[in-house]
Design an enzyme around this catalytic site. Structure first.
Site, PDB file in Angstrom:
ATOM      1  N   ASN A 136     -11.338   8.693  -5.511  1.00 55.15           N
ATOM      2  CA  ASN A 136     -10.635   8.003  -6.427  1.00 55.15           C
ATOM      3  C   ASN A 136     -11.148   7.847  -7.344  1.00 55.15           C
ATOM      4  O   ASN A 136     -10.597   6.747  -8.695  1.00 55.15           O
ATOM      5  CB  ASN A 136     -11.283   6.655  -5.300  1.00 55.15           C
ATOM      6  CG  ASN A 136     -12.568   6.135  -4.188  1.00 55.15           C
ATOM      7  OD1 ASN A 136     -12.660   7.758  -3.879  1.00 55.15           O
ATOM      8  ND2 ASN A 136     -13.526   5.678  -4.986  1.00 55.15           N
ATOM      9  N   HIS A 185      -2.929  -1.486   0.629  1.00 59.02           N
ATOM     10  CA  HIS A 185      -3.122  -2.072  -0.819  1.00 59.02           C
ATOM     11  C   HIS A 185      -3.562  -1.396  -2.001  1.00 59.02           C
ATOM     12  O   HIS A 185      -3.129  -1.475  -3.358  1.00 59.02           O
ATOM     13  CB  HIS A 185      -4.992  -2.692  -1.470  1.00 59.02           C
ATOM     14  CG  HIS A 185      -5.714  -2.670  -0.804  1.00 59.02           C
ATOM     15  ND1 HIS A 185      -6.517  -2.175  -1.719  1.00 59.02           N
ATOM     16  CD2 HIS A 185      -6.644  -1.466   0.173  1.00 59.02           C
ATOM     17  CE1 HIS A 185      -7.618  -1.883  -1.566  1.00 59.02           C
ATOM     18  NE2 HIS A 185      -7.687  -1.737   0.215  1.00 59.02           N
ATOM     19  N   THR A 221      -5.009  -8.302  18.314  1.00 61.61           N
ATOM     20  CA  THR A 221      -3.748  -8.744  17.938  1.00 61.61           C
ATOM     21  C   THR A 221      -3.082  -8.609  16.513  1.00 61.61           C
ATOM     22  O   THR A 221      -3.885  -8.717  15.452  1.00 61.61           O
ATOM     23  CB  THR A 221      -3.658 -10.572  18.014  1.00 61.61           C
ATOM     24  OG1 THR A 221      -3.251 -10.436  19.520  1.00 61.61           O
ATOM     25  CG2 THR A 221      -2.207 -10.614  17.950  1.00 61.61           C
ATOM     26  N   CYS A 309     -15.609  -0.012  -5.854  1.00 58.26           N
ATOM     27  CA  CYS A 309     -15.756  -0.664  -4.430  1.00 58.26           C
ATOM     28  C   CYS A 309     -17.240  -1.094  -4.548  1.00 58.26           C
ATOM     29  O   CYS A 309     -18.118  -2.060  -3.938  1.00 58.26           O
ATOM     30  CB  CYS A 309     -16.043   0.068  -3.150  1.00 58.26           C
ATOM     31  SG  CYS A 309     -13.890   0.168  -2.919  1.00 58.26           S
TER      32      CYS A 309
END
Ligand code: PMP
Length: 366
Positions: A136, A185, A221, A309
């Site tokens: 990255n 993303h 869910t 990050c």
């Protein structure tokens, strides 16, 4: 106010219009995908359509895709679960891999690629090796196919963090990996959704237990709108094909040529290794990353220093240090990363702003 120019796609990509439209439309789907009635079946259909697109990104079978809340969860699910035993990973992996207690780092070479001899010497220690497709920070592409073959011969399994490589590297890249992690993303999908591909019945223990969703491998869910957005982003990436990578490589190469003109002593990290077409990680001698970032931000340019990050905290890049970059050079590293909405003017504006910073500094020193 200067025009905002976003040059930080490895941190996150702007939402693609196709993904936004798919999400807005999916918000009208009221059912729970586990319900048998028509509303449930409509939600299920959206999830299965997205699963097909995500599988195609790496040439997997849709049944091999497990949706998660992102790549951090995909990495944690695998690395904290099966197969049992220690794991080896390159020292340049993302923190979501290196932070797992069972993970032992293997050295990088100065060009940013894993030290294959060091890995081979330790293969008997661990039944699982985690190696990212592309870094990255530097964009350096790892030899996934070769390491996969080495592991198969040794009877081990391979995990590939494909967050930065998916859609940017050839489909053959993924052939040797038993497990593959994704994040929507980075492809222009929404944040907070990702996937783990588990190939050929490779073992996997769920991290999150509860309902029977995702073949009992990830309870909870499903976030139908996010998954639909992920699928639409994957479809857009597949449609763009290799032309897009050639377009981005030309923009990145123009940026690097411009940087060398501005400052011949610029260091481009990982330039000796194969790299992603969209990434340039560079250090300008005598410049600190935070100062450069602030000047660029004032000019409307969004770039990153080190790993996005961990930006906000000023800390050295573990990736550059593992490549043997001197701490004072690593402290100046900036990353430009391009993507689907990047245009030539973005690169020119960035070069112009950097030229002004360098000029101002020369005047101060004189
Ligand atoms: N792996 C890599 C290589 C990354 O770049 C990132 C995001 N910075 C992650 C994992 C984590 O992904 P997510 O944001 O989906 O948790």
């Amino acid at each position: 106010m200067p025009t905002e120019r976003y040059l930080d796609y490895n941190a996150t990509a702007p939402l693609r219009p196709e993904a936004r439209a798919a999400m807005v439309s999916a918000l009208d789907c009221d059912g729970n995908a586990s319900s048998v009635h028509r509303a449930g079946r409509a939600a299920r259909a959206l999830i299965e359509e997205a699963r097909e697109a995500v599988a195609e990104l790496v040439g997997a079978h849709p049944a091999e895709v497990i949706f998660t809340s992102g790549a951090t969860e995909a990495n944690a699910t695998l690395l904290q679960g099966s197969p049992e035993g220690p794991r080896l990973a390159s020292a340049g992996e993302h923190d979501s891999v290196l932070a797992v207690p069972a993970v032992e780092p293997v050295a990088l070479r100065p060009d940013g690629r894993i030290d294959r001899e060091a890995l081979e010497a330790r293969l008997s220690e661990a039944p699982l090796v985690s190696l990212m497709a592309a870094n990255n920070e530097t964009g350096v592409v790892q030899p996934i196919a070769e390491v996969g073959a080495m592991l198969r011969a040794a009877g081990g399994r391979m995990h590939c963090d494909a967050v930065q490589g998916a859609g940017r590297l050839d489909k053959e890249t993924w052939a040797g990996a038993d497990y593959i992690s994704f994040s929507a993303h980075k492809l222009g999908g929404p944040k907070g959704v990702g996937a783990l591909v588990v190939r050929d019945e490779a073992p996997l223990k769920p991290l999150i237990r509860g309902g029977g969703q995702e073949r009992r491998l990830r309870a909870g869910t499903e976030n139908v709108a996010a998954i639909a957005g992920f699928g639409a982003a994957a479809t857009a990436v597949l449609r763009e094909g290799t032309h897009e990578q050639a377009r981005l490589a030309a923009l990145r190469d123009r940026f690097e040529a411009g940087l060398r003109d501005l400052q011949p002593a610029v260091v481009i990290h990982g330039a000796q290794a194969p790299r992603l077409a969209n990434t340039c990680c560079f250090s300008l001698p005598g410049q600190r990353a935070e100062t450069l970032l602030i000047s660029l931000d004032l000019a409307g340019l969004c770039l990153s220093s080190g790993s996005a990050c961990s930006s906000g905290k000023v800390q050295q890049s573990h990736v550059l240090l593992a490549m043997g970059v001197a701490p004072e050079v690593a402290a100046g590293a900036l990353r430009l990363s391009l993507g689907w909405a990047s245009v030539a003017e973005d690169v020119e504006a960035c070069l112009h702003a950097l030229a002004q910073v360098i000029e101002k500094q020369k005047r101060r020193v004189a």
